[in-house]
Structures are given as C-alpha cells and as structure tokens.
Design an enzyme around this catalytic site. Structure first.
Site, mmCIF file in Angstrom:
data_model
loop_
_atom_site.group_PDB
_atom_site.id
_atom_site.type_symbol
_atom_site.label_atom_id
_atom_site.label_comp_id
_atom_site.label_asym_id
_atom_site.label_seq_id
_atom_site.Cartn_x
_atom_site.Cartn_y
_atom_site.Cartn_z
ATOM 1 N N ASN A 78 -10.216 -2.969 2.372
ATOM 2 C CA ASN A 78 -9.902 -3.013 0.936
ATOM 3 C C ASN A 78 -11.180 -2.836 0.137
ATOM 4 O O ASN A 78 -12.277 -2.886 0.695
ATOM 5 C CB ASN A 78 -9.287 -4.371 0.568
ATOM 6 C CG ASN A 78 -7.788 -4.450 0.875
ATOM 7 O OD1 ASN A 78 -7.135 -3.433 1.096
ATOM 8 N ND2 ASN A 78 -7.263 -5.646 0.874
ATOM 9 N N HIS A 115 -4.197 1.094 11.980
ATOM 10 C CA HIS A 115 -3.928 -0.137 12.734
ATOM 11 C C HIS A 115 -5.257 -0.829 13.025
ATOM 12 O O HIS A 115 -6.168 -0.211 13.598
ATOM 13 C CB HIS A 115 -3.214 0.249 14.040
ATOM 14 C CG HIS A 115 -2.732 -0.908 14.851
ATOM 15 N ND1 HIS A 115 -2.851 -2.217 14.450
ATOM 16 C CD2 HIS A 115 -2.117 -0.956 16.070
ATOM 17 C CE1 HIS A 115 -2.326 -3.007 15.374
ATOM 18 N NE2 HIS A 115 -1.884 -2.270 16.367
ATOM 19 N N HIS A 118 0.828 -1.208 0.000
ATOM 20 C CA HIS A 118 0.000 0.000 0.000
ATOM 21 C C HIS A 118 0.863 1.259 0.000
ATOM 22 O O HIS A 118 0.513 2.276 0.600
ATOM 23 C CB HIS A 118 -0.937 0.035 1.209
ATOM 24 C CG HIS A 118 -1.918 -1.085 1.253
ATOM 25 N ND1 HIS A 118 -3.191 -0.987 0.747
ATOM 26 C CD2 HIS A 118 -1.815 -2.345 1.727
ATOM 27 C CE1 HIS A 118 -3.824 -2.133 0.915
ATOM 28 N NE2 HIS A 118 -3.013 -2.980 1.500
#
Ligand code: HDE
Length: 667
Positions: A145, A336, A72
């Site tokens: 995603n 996170h 990413h």
C-alpha cells in the site's frame, strides 16, 4: 543482451490478437456474413433459435463480467522493469537480488481500496501498490500500500474492517468514502486502527499521482541467505518525482471533472515516455536486534522509524509500457503475498499469515478456477512443471503418462529437489486466541505521526477529521473518536472537538518525539511532468506564449492551451475549451490574456481557484488583468511579468504554497 523482459514480452506475444483486416468469425472460426441483423422468419418475423452467431454473441456478452475484487476493485496497471544496484548475497539468495545485470520484468497495479470498480480515483483512501516480479526463479509479489501500516493487527478482523468501511448494508451508501457511521464506529471500538487512521486523514490518502506516491510492503518480511541465515526486512518504494498530494477541496471537484484522474495521469505519462520511476529500498534488521524496539516487529500497525533503521536503496523500477487490454491484463492479474522466491520468506505477523491464506482463495473465485496462473499476465517466465492437473479452463496439454510422485514410469519426473526451502524458524507455543502484550500500545506511533507533521499538514488532518466526523450521525461515535484523538495529542483532540462543538477531551501526557521522514515536506522538486494550463483568447500574444511554453516544456512540463473556443489561436492549437476545462486538472496556471478573459467569470474563477488550491499562478502580457480581476493578493506564488519562465518553473516545482491555508477552501 537477451533480457528477461524480452522473455515476458515473447510470452505475451503468443497471446496477442492484433488488429488486422481479417474476416469476422464466430468463436468456432466460422466466417460471419452479417453481425447487424439477427436471423428471422421474414423481415418482420420472430428471431430463430438456429441463429448460432446471434446466440453466441449475446451469450458471450452476458458473461463478460467477472466478480470485482472485494477490496481494491478499482485499479490501473503498467509493465516495468526492475534493475538491481548491488548484489545482496549477504542477506538473500534470491537470484534477482544478486544479479545486477538482470532486467527483471514487472507488472504493477495501483488501486483504491473501498470503492467499487467504477468509483472515482481521487477519493480519500489508502492506495494499493502491488508489484509482480517475473523472476527466473518464479513470480515474486510485493502486495503493498502507499501507507506503511494497517488498520488491524490480526487478519481475522479483516472482514469486520472491510464491512465497516464499505457502503452501509441497508442502502449501499456511501460509495468509496469512509465518512460514515459504520467506519468510525469500528475505529472508536478498535483503537489499533488509530495510527493508520492518522495517515488516512493526512494528504497521503489523496495522492497527486500514482507516479508521486510511496509504496510499502507493510509487514516485516524475512530475507534468507545461502547459509540459511535470516534478516528482517521492510520493503519501501520511493518515487523519483517525490511524494505529493492533492488538496481536499480539489479532490471533491476532480471527482466530477475527471473521475479517472489518476488512471489517466499514469497512462498519459507512460505514453509520453515520461516513465515513472521508483526506488526499491529496504530496512534491514538483524535477527539479534528483533527485540530492540519499543514496538513489536510483527505488529503491522507500526513502522520502524527511518531514523532508527535507515532506508537502503537496492534497485529501481521503471514503468515503461501500458497494458493493451484492461481486462486481460489489469483486471485478471492476480497478486499473492505468498508468491515468494527462494531467499525471501515470511514472519509470524498475524495479518500477513491471514493474507497468505486469502489471496489464493480469492483468485479461485474471481478468476473462475485453479488455472488462473496460465492467464498470460499471471504466467511465470520460469518454467512450470508439476503434477497439478485438470480443472476449469485448463490450457496445457500435459503429455506425461503420470501425474503423481513418486513415479518410475516418467523416470521420477518432475522431481522435487533444490527448491524453495522455508526458513528454519523454531516455533513452539500453546494454542491460544490472544495477542502478544507487545501489540498493546495503539497511541505512541499515532502521536509520533502527528508530532512529525508540518503546520499545514496538521491543518489538513484536522480538516479531514472534521469532514469525516461531520458526516457521522451518531453523537456518541463522534465523542468516542474525539476522546481517542485527545490521547494521541491534546492539540488534535481540542481542534477537532472545537469544530464539532464538543468539549475538548481530556488527554494524558504524550511524548514529543518526531520522525522527520514522516512529513511530506522536503520532497525532490521538479517541474517535470507537471501539467500547466495556459489561458489564451483571441488576440493573445502567441509569440510570448510560445517562448514560455518552450522554456517550461524544455524542463519536462506538460503545457495545455485553454481558450474560450476550440481551433487555433495565433497559429497555436487550442488543447481544451474553457467550458470543458477546470483548474483542478492542472498543477499550475498561466494567464496569457486579460483583455478578453477578465470579462469571463469562468476564466476568473479558473485563476482564483488555482490560487486558492495553493498553486503557482503566472501572468504574461495582458494576463496581468486576469490576475487583477481575480483579485489575487500579493503572494510569492503569483508571478507576473514579461520573462517569468525561470521563476514560474521554480514555483511549480515546489508543488503548492501551503501558507495560503488551503485546508478550508473555499474561504
Ligand atoms: Fe489485501 N486483499 N488483504 N491487503 N490487498 C486483496 O485480493 C486481504 C492487506 C492489497 O491490485 C484481495 O485479489 C486480507 C494489507 C492490495 O490486485 C483479497 C487482508 C495490504 C490488493 C485481500 C488484507 C493489502 C489487495 C482482494 C488482511 C497492504 C490489490 C482481491 C489479512 C500491505 C491487489 C484480491 C491487486 C487485494 C485480502 C490486508 C494490500 C480479498 C484477508 C495489510 C494492494 O484477497
């Protein structure tokens, strides 16, 4: 109303360095009188060590880069707000999911996965859709995603998968592409990747825009209410504009014409005030139904079909502001999966468990130490008080005389009380390196995906496999992949085998179930924010163009005048010169001149290419001649006439005319 968003903005304000007319200084605040000439012993002499400004300037330059994300690396960010539709107290005690008056600030980063930071936006790849909610109870991140499943079931396989998809180690080729041997070698040996591979070979992996892309939390998470009762949850983001994609041939051309295509699109839409909106939806599964499915809820290679558990919209996120400094905000933001607030918890999905370790670890390296949560983009708006101290780049000046608990000297503060309580899940088991048998079926949902595709989607998937496997050099790898495809569906296996010159693979019985929600057909239709090129030349009827343009822009479309030269035409400013333009950068094209442009190969190609990519093509006035020069066949998406605004807008709103079979262009 004093909104939470104001709180984040105020916090950021403390760190902004406005553009002003102040004198230049060194990092120590010393005024600089000359930044163009280093200090030398005579005009032709050596540079002197005592030139502290020169040394500081170069040293700072040498240290400008931080390690890019391992995956990413290439991304684009934006600020937004999240508003809740209805309180969800029955399921969660998270305050921001109970207070409908709250406007929770968010920061989103969209990304590609495989490419390096400087790679093109429009590659075939899964897109990251990571959202940070700055809630009053601390930061909550959905690090998702645009594809609802993942390649692997257990996080211990992640380094293997990433090494396989990244450029091959000996020559660092190819960049941002899965079309090479190591990726497909991994796939053939790791059939749990097949379901995700189906999604990645579909047009989902080449989104038209970050504004027209879904997002998924992928894993099953858990909501926990005030009574400590849990409910399984899957997170979904649904774009208001619908889910739309590019076509592969177009993607190949966009990469050269505008490698920043998706980044630019997001930035410009926000600057124009066309704020992207996404609905946050949940699929909720009571714990009592955990084992009611023919797959395991803990398996991240599986979806819960929407027909079995419908999506419930719970709120809306609107992206309203671009960052002001890419590095400070978009590059330094640290997401996170373990950033959760009270009322949101994990499950034992082994991929999620691995992620909960990985993200903090990677931030420590990438952002240079443990104080990265003090960087403005990462700072919670909720107060932070604990006994964690020191480390690189500590910005806070802790005044307390104690940094331990329990203590009496500071009156026992900061005290741990009424905080995040982990869900009281009963866990027991034998230590074992093995997966549950409930994770074993790697084909049924890949078949479900294939079965649910429209014909044009199936054609594109086959074409994608042919492109990818056409770049694989080792025949046994191709054969093994084709054998897997035959098990997903004999039609898929046969079509890909045929293109590769291989015998059709044997395939067993496959199911015929479908999940209509998986197809991209039937999306919300709108011409809003669609980019339309109007081809003009000297002598074009400017009044006709203005009328059409006003009608389209009135519905939110973005029109650009493309002409053989810059300047103005009939009083209308030219937005882009033909040599610097390409049809692949537009959703549709209108030919407004034919007299001059039909003699220009570039203009003819512009129209022809748009047609071949399935786009609406309009013609007004003499523009008809340009359409004729391009020899476009009779087609519903070719709209010629004097008053085409309504019909043309309707055609653009439908995105593409896939009956033209754009999978194999150029034909
Ligand atoms: Fe990530 N992932 N990931 N990932 N991931 C990272 O974190 C990792 C996975 C996702 O815009 C890294 O800060 C492991 C699934 C996004 O900043 C790293 C595993 C999903 C982003 C990392 C996964 C994602 C990352 C790299 C398997 C979809 C970009 C730099 C156990 C649900 C966030 C960083 C941004 C980034 C590890 C699997 C999404 C290395 C170990 C599944 C959107 O920590």
């Amino acid at each position: 109303m004093q909104s939470e968003r104001d709180a984040k903005d105020r916090q950021l304000d403390e760190h902004r360095v406005p553009l002003d007319d102040h004198t230049m200084t060194t990092d120590q605040g010393i005024p600089v009188d000359d930044t163009d000439n280093s200090l030398k012993a005579g005009t032709r002499g050596p540079t002197l060590m005592e030139d502290f400004h020169f040394r500081e300037k170069i040293t700072r330059f040498d240290h400008e880069r931080i390690p890019e994300r391992v995956v990413h690396a290439r991304g684009s960010g934006a600020y937004g707000i999240f508003e809740l539709y209805e309180p969800l107290g029955e399921y969660t005690c998270a305050e921001f999911l109970n207070d409908t008056s709250a406007r929770t600030p968010t920061f989103v980063r969209f990304s590609t996965v495989a490419g390096f930071r400087g790679s093109a936006d429009t590659v075939r790849d899964v897109r990251g859709f990571a959202t940070k909610f700055y809630t009053g109870q601390g930061n909550f991140d959905i690090v998702g995603n645009n594809i609802p499943v993942f390649f692997i079931q257990d996080g211990i396989k992640f380094p293997d998968f990433v090494h396989a998809v990244k450029p091959e180690p000996h020559w660092e080729i190819p960049q941002a592409q899965s079309a090479h041997d190591t990726f497909w070698d991994f796939v053939q040996l790791q059939p749990e990747s097949l379901h995700m591979v189906m999604w990645v070979m579909s047009d989902r992996a080449i989104p038209r825009s970050y504004r027209m892309m879904q997002g998924f939390g992928v894993h099953t998470f858990r909501l926990v209410n005030a009574q400590g009762q849990g409910t399984f949850v899957k997170w979904h983001w649904r774009p208001r504009l619908g889910t739309y994609s590019l076509v592969w041939d177009e993607v190949l051309r966009i990469q050269g014409n505008d490698p920043d295509f998706n980044r630019r699109d997001l930035w410009e839409a926000i600057e124009r005030g066309a704020y992207p909106e996404y609905e946050l939806c949940v699929q909720l599964v009571p714990e009592s139904r955990e084992h009611d499915f023919d797959f395991d809820l803990l398996d991240p290679t599986k979806i819960i079909p929407e027909e079995q558990v419908p999506l419930r919209p719970i709120g809306k996120m609107t992206l309203t502001r671009n960052p002001q400094n890419f590095h400070a905000e978009t590059e330094q933001v640290a997401f996170h999966t373990a950033n959760v607030v009270p009322g949101i918890d994990f499950t034992n999905d082994p991929l999620l468990q691995a992620r909960n370790f990985s993200y903090l670890d990677t931030q420590l390296l990438r952002l240079g130490g443990p104080n990265f949560t003090q960087i403005p983009i990462n700072r919670p708006i909720a107060p932070v008080r604990n006994d964690q101290r020191d480390g690189f780049h500590q910005h806070l000046i802790h005044e307390s005389r104690t940094s331990y608990a329990p203590n009496s000297i500071s009156g026992g503060c900061p005290a741990a009380r009424d905080g995040y309580r982990h869900y009281q899940e009963k866990v027991e088991g034998t230590k074992i390196r093995r997966r549950s048998p409930s994770f074993e079926d790697h084909y049924s949902q890949a078949t479900l995906f294939w079965n649910s595709m429209a014909d044009w989607e199936k054609r594109h998937i086959v074409a994608a496999f042919l492109f990818e496997l056409g770049h694989v050099e080792r025949p046994p790898i191709k054969q093994a992949v084709v054998a897997h495809l035959g098990r997903i569906h004999p039609d898929l296996g046969a079509a890909v085998a045929q293109g590769l010159g291989l015998p059709a693979p044997g395939g067993g019985q496959v199911h015929s179930r479908t999940s209509p929600a998986l197809s991209m057909t039937g999306q919300p239709r709108s011409v809003a924010t669609r980019k339309i090129a109007i081809l003009m030349a000297d002598g074009t009827d400017a009044a006709a163009v203005t009328t059409l343009r006003q009608a389209l822009e009135g519905q939110g479309a973005v029109c650009e005048i493309v002409a053989p030269r810059e300047g103005t035409l009939g009083g209308l400013p030219v937005d882009r010169q033909l040599s610097a333009a390409s049809s692949v950068l537009y959703d549709a094209v209108v030919a407004a001149d034919g007299a001059l442009l039909s003699a220009s190969a570039r203009a003819v190609f512009f129209v022809l290419e748009a047609f071949r990519h399935g786009k609406a093509v309009g013609a007004v006035g003499s523009g008809r001649q340009l359409v004729e020069a391009a020899r476009l066949p009779n087609d519903v998406g070719v709209i010629v006439g004097d008053d085409i605004a309504t019909a043309f807008a309707e055609a653009v709103a439908g995105h593409r005319f896939y009956d033209r079979d754009v999978s194999g262009v150029p034909a």
